[in-house]
Design an enzyme around this catalytic site. Sequence first.
Site, PDB file in Angstrom:
ATOM      1  N   ARG A   1      10.517   0.692  -4.541  1.00 55.06           N
ATOM      2  CA  ARG A   1       9.130   0.200  -4.556  1.00 55.06           C
ATOM      3  C   ARG A   1       8.566   0.120  -5.973  1.00 55.06           C
ATOM      4  O   ARG A   1       7.406   0.457  -6.197  1.00 55.06           O
ATOM      5  CB  ARG A   1       8.214   1.081  -3.714  1.00 55.06           C
ATOM      6  CG  ARG A   1       8.358   0.907  -2.231  1.00 55.06           C
ATOM      7  CD  ARG A   1       7.726  -0.407  -1.763  1.00 55.06           C
ATOM      8  NE  ARG A   1       8.023  -0.631  -0.363  1.00 55.06           N
ATOM      9  CZ  ARG A   1       7.238  -0.216   0.629  1.00 55.06           C
ATOM     10  NH1 ARG A   1       6.116   0.383   0.379  1.00 55.06           N
ATOM     11  NH2 ARG A   1       7.576  -0.455   1.874  1.00 55.06           N
TER      12      ARG A   1
ATOM     13  N   ASP B   1      10.952  -7.874   2.109  1.00 55.70           N
ATOM     14  CA  ASP B   1      10.800  -6.704   2.980  1.00 55.70           C
ATOM     15  C   ASP B   1      11.973  -6.646   3.947  1.00 55.70           C
ATOM     16  O   ASP B   1      12.609  -7.672   4.217  1.00 55.70           O
ATOM     17  CB  ASP B   1       9.484  -6.760   3.762  1.00 55.70           C
ATOM     18  CG  ASP B   1       9.136  -5.380   4.305  1.00 55.70           C
ATOM     19  OD1 ASP B   1       8.590  -4.567   3.542  1.00 55.70           O
ATOM     20  OD2 ASP B   1       9.459  -5.097   5.478  1.00 55.70           O
TER      21      ASP B   1
ATOM     22  N   ARG C   1       1.678  -1.869  -4.854  1.00 55.41           N
ATOM     23  CA  ARG C   1       0.220  -1.727  -5.007  1.00 55.41           C
ATOM     24  C   ARG C   1      -0.241  -0.806  -6.113  1.00 55.41           C
ATOM     25  O   ARG C   1      -1.396  -0.855  -6.514  1.00 55.41           O
ATOM     26  CB  ARG C   1      -0.389  -1.250  -3.677  1.00 55.41           C
ATOM     27  CG  ARG C   1      -0.496  -2.360  -2.655  1.00 55.41           C
ATOM     28  CD  ARG C   1      -0.711  -1.793  -1.272  1.00 55.41           C
ATOM     29  NE  ARG C   1       0.480  -1.030  -0.882  1.00 55.41           N
ATOM     30  CZ  ARG C   1       0.657  -0.478   0.316  1.00 55.41           C
ATOM     31  NH1 ARG C   1      -0.281  -0.578   1.226  1.00 55.41           N
ATOM     32  NH2 ARG C   1       1.761   0.181   0.590  1.00 55.41           N
TER      33      ARG C   1
ATOM     34  N   TYR D   1      12.084  -0.320  14.407  1.00 57.81           N
ATOM     35  CA  TYR D   1      10.808  -1.040  14.252  1.00 57.81           C
ATOM     36  C   TYR D   1      10.617  -2.064  15.366  1.00 57.81           C
ATOM     37  O   TYR D   1       9.509  -2.270  15.865  1.00 57.81           O
ATOM     38  CB  TYR D   1      10.759  -1.764  12.904  1.00 57.81           C
ATOM     39  CG  TYR D   1      10.331  -0.888  11.747  1.00 57.81           C
ATOM     40  CD1 TYR D   1       9.036  -0.379  11.675  1.00 57.81           C
ATOM     41  CD2 TYR D   1      11.213  -0.567  10.727  1.00 57.81           C
ATOM     42  CE1 TYR D   1       8.638   0.428  10.619  1.00 57.81           C
ATOM     43  CE2 TYR D   1      10.826   0.241   9.669  1.00 57.81           C
ATOM     44  CZ  TYR D   1       9.532   0.732   9.616  1.00 57.81           C
ATOM     45  OH  TYR D   1       9.147   1.524   8.580  1.00 57.81           O
TER      46      TYR D   1
ATOM     47  N   ARG E   1      -1.566  -9.964  -4.876  1.00 55.25           N
ATOM     48  CA  ARG E   1      -1.613  -9.610  -3.453  1.00 55.25           C
ATOM     49  C   ARG E   1      -2.884 -10.081  -2.776  1.00 55.25           C
ATOM     50  O   ARG E   1      -2.873 -10.469  -1.606  1.00 55.25           O
ATOM     51  CB  ARG E   1      -1.445  -8.085  -3.332  1.00 55.25           C
ATOM     52  CG  ARG E   1      -1.549  -7.492  -1.935  1.00 55.25           C
ATOM     53  CD  ARG E   1      -0.381  -7.893  -1.078  1.00 55.25           C
ATOM     54  NE  ARG E   1      -0.469  -7.342   0.265  1.00 55.25           N
ATOM     55  CZ  ARG E   1      -1.051  -7.958   1.290  1.00 55.25           C
ATOM     56  NH1 ARG E   1      -1.622  -9.135   1.117  1.00 55.25           N
ATOM     57  NH2 ARG E   1      -1.057  -7.396   2.479  1.00 55.25           N
TER      58      ARG E   1
HETATM   59  O1  CP3 Z   1       9.904  -3.082  -5.306  1.00 57.47           O
HETATM   60  C1  CP3 Z   1      10.568  -3.001  -4.250  1.00 57.47           C
HETATM   61  O2  CP3 Z   1      11.100  -1.939  -3.844  1.00 57.47           O
HETATM   62  C2  CP3 Z   1      10.920  -4.282  -3.553  1.00 57.47           C
HETATM   63  C3  CP3 Z   1      10.374  -4.643  -2.322  1.00 57.47           C
HETATM   64  C4  CP3 Z   1      10.407  -3.838  -1.032  1.00 57.47           C
HETATM   65  C5  CP3 Z   1       9.277  -3.804  -0.169  1.00 57.47           C
HETATM   66  N1  CP3 Z   1       9.653  -3.178   0.983  1.00 57.47           N
HETATM   67  C6  CP3 Z   1       7.959  -4.378  -0.469  1.00 57.47           C
HETATM   68  C7  CP3 Z   1       6.781  -3.936   0.279  1.00 57.47           C
HETATM   69  C8  CP3 Z   1      11.446  -3.163  -0.400  1.00 57.47           C
HETATM   70  C9  CP3 Z   1      12.842  -2.858  -0.901  1.00 57.47           C
HETATM   71  C10 CP3 Z   1      10.951  -2.762   0.884  1.00 57.47           C
HETATM   72  C11 CP3 Z   1      11.774  -2.069   1.885  1.00 57.47           C
HETATM   73  C12 CP3 Z   1      11.149  -1.546   3.091  1.00 57.47           C
HETATM   74  N2  CP3 Z   1      10.168  -2.123   3.858  1.00 57.47           N
HETATM   75  C13 CP3 Z   1      11.543  -0.348   3.749  1.00 57.47           C
HETATM   76  C14 CP3 Z   1      12.668   0.550   3.308  1.00 57.47           C
HETATM   77  C15 CP3 Z   1      12.266   1.501   2.249  1.00 57.47           C
HETATM   78  C16 CP3 Z   1      11.427   2.649   2.725  1.00 57.47           C
HETATM   79  O3  CP3 Z   1      10.239   2.665   2.343  1.00 57.47           O
HETATM   80  O4  CP3 Z   1      11.933   3.501   3.457  1.00 57.47           O
HETATM   81  C17 CP3 Z   1      10.732  -0.186   4.875  1.00 57.47           C
HETATM   82  C18 CP3 Z   1      10.794   0.953   5.867  1.00 57.47           C
HETATM   83  C19 CP3 Z   1       9.874  -1.324   4.948  1.00 57.47           C
HETATM   84  C20 CP3 Z   1       8.874  -1.628   6.006  1.00 57.47           C
HETATM   85  C21 CP3 Z   1       7.496  -1.679   5.485  1.00 57.47           C
HETATM   86  N3  CP3 Z   1       7.039  -2.590   4.553  1.00 57.47           N
HETATM   87  C22 CP3 Z   1       6.400  -0.858   5.861  1.00 57.47           C
HETATM   88  C23 CP3 Z   1       6.463   0.289   6.854  1.00 57.47           C
HETATM   89  C24 CP3 Z   1       5.296  -1.286   5.119  1.00 57.47           C
HETATM   90  C25 CP3 Z   1       3.889  -0.782   5.241  1.00 57.47           C
HETATM   91  C26 CP3 Z   1       3.676   0.478   4.549  1.00 57.47           C
HETATM   92  C27 CP3 Z   1       3.254   0.219   3.151  1.00 57.47           C
HETATM   93  O5  CP3 Z   1       3.801   0.848   2.239  1.00 57.47           O
HETATM   94  O6  CP3 Z   1       2.343  -0.593   3.011  1.00 57.47           O
HETATM   95  C28 CP3 Z   1       5.720  -2.357   4.277  1.00 57.47           C
HETATM   96  C29 CP3 Z   1       4.888  -3.123   3.334  1.00 57.47           C
HETATM   97  C30 CP3 Z   1       5.399  -3.401   1.953  1.00 57.47           C
HETATM   98  N4  CP3 Z   1       6.691  -3.705   1.618  1.00 57.47           N
HETATM   99  C31 CP3 Z   1       4.615  -3.421   0.762  1.00 57.47           C
HETATM  100  C32 CP3 Z   1       5.472  -3.761  -0.294  1.00 57.47           C
HETATM  101  C33 CP3 Z   1       5.109  -3.976  -1.734  1.00 57.47           C
HETATM  102  C34 CP3 Z   1       3.092  -3.190   0.674  1.00 57.47           C
HETATM  103  C35 CP3 Z   1       2.399  -4.329   1.325  1.00 57.47           C
HETATM  104  C36 CP3 Z   1       1.071  -4.692   0.752  1.00 57.47           C
HETATM  105  O7  CP3 Z   1       0.945  -4.946  -0.449  1.00 57.47           O
HETATM  106  O8  CP3 Z   1       0.155  -4.812   1.568  1.00 57.47           O
END
Ligand code: CP3
Length: 345
Positions: free
Chosen positions: A26, A76, A30, A152, A39
């Site tokens: 990540r 994602d 944000r 999920y 965003r």
């Molecule tokens: O920089 C990076 O790592 C690259 C991008 C990336 C994102 N998600 C962007 C993202 C990667 C590699 C992921 C993987 C991901 N997504 C996982 C595996 C890693 C982990 O955290 O265990 C999982 C479980 C998800 C599913 C997911 N995506 C959830 C549950 C959420 C909501 C929770 C949250 O943190 O907001 C997301 C959203 C998400 N994925 C965001 C980002 C930057 C935030 C969204 C936003 O800006 O509103």
Amino acid sequence: MDNCRPLLLKALNKENLSTPPIWFMRQAGRYMPEYRQVRKKFKNFLDMCKNPDVCCELALQPIKAFNLDAAILFSDILTIPDAFGLKVKFEENKGPIFHNPVKSIEDIENLKPFYPKSLAYVYEAVSNIKNSLPNNIPLIGFTGSPWTLAAYSIEGSTSKNFNKTINFIKKHKEASHILLAKFTDACFLYVREQVKSGADVIQIFDSWANILDESNFSSFSLQYLRSLISALKNDIVTKNIPIILFLRSPKCSTSELINTSTDCISLYTAMQNFDIDVASGKVAIQGNLDPKILLESKDVIKKESHKILNKFKDYPGYIFNLGHGITPNINPDKVKFLTDTVREF
Ligand code: CP3
């Protein structure tokens, strides 16, 4: 010549390095003001992921800000369930919501086939990012694990304990395996396309490995990780691409993880007792500073990162990272400080 080989690839090749490569899960997100600027133009997060130019800009932001050793695709893991027709939306502060979750055996039987082409927007993002990166910065592509994608898809949202999912797999064992097999095939095709488009390394996220007991982890997750990695290692396009496997506290032994044939294991924060001696020489290791340490003072960040660096000082193939993703409440200055601290060690 060898001096030009990216540090990340050397570490994944289990070479012992004086300075480990460093990147963060990540790393785009944000916590960065420049991310929040972009965003706010999109209501639904997945719509932003469907724009390859925006994904490219976002993936490069942390590289520019912190001079990291690897970029990760901006996307994602839930793109695959969305492509299966489960209609994933990310609404303001709610995390992912599935408008068509898997509720029954019939839903699994009626799932539309996965067309890798339906995720062309991801492959385009991969090639845009790859073309914008300097040659010495590798690009990490990724996929969710079959189990985490299934969890999920059945739960329909994120959850603390995924009770609905656990009940579903107990009640509908056979159908659950059909779903997992479909996701395994989709993950393989998806990763293959990412590699064709320029991904140098692949990370698999089994973020919900922890909710399965020992026997269920073995049959509902590990088995499919093994077939996914074996398919990748036997395919002409993907066979030389190093694989990093991240799992949140799986209930299995270190040897079982090594036996998946992964090149690297990314340790979750809580996996402090992972058997390094068993892993040494067999897999590279990535991790696992607690992301919460980034909320502490610079002195604490330095002390805690030095502890980990000392622990892995002689380990053949070590990659510095956190034990999970950077959270939105982190100050980017601390990320910069941590990166400098690791490089100066
Ligand atoms: O920089 C990076 O790592 C690259 C991008 C990336 C994102 N998600 C962007 C993202 C990667 C590699 C992921 C993987 C991901 N997504 C996982 C595996 C890693 C982990 O955290 O265990 C999982 C479980 C998800 C599913 C997911 N995506 C959830 C549950 C959420 C909501 C929770 C949250 O943190 O907001 C997301 C959203 C998400 N994925 C965001 C980002 C930057 C935030 C969204 C936003 O800006 O509103």
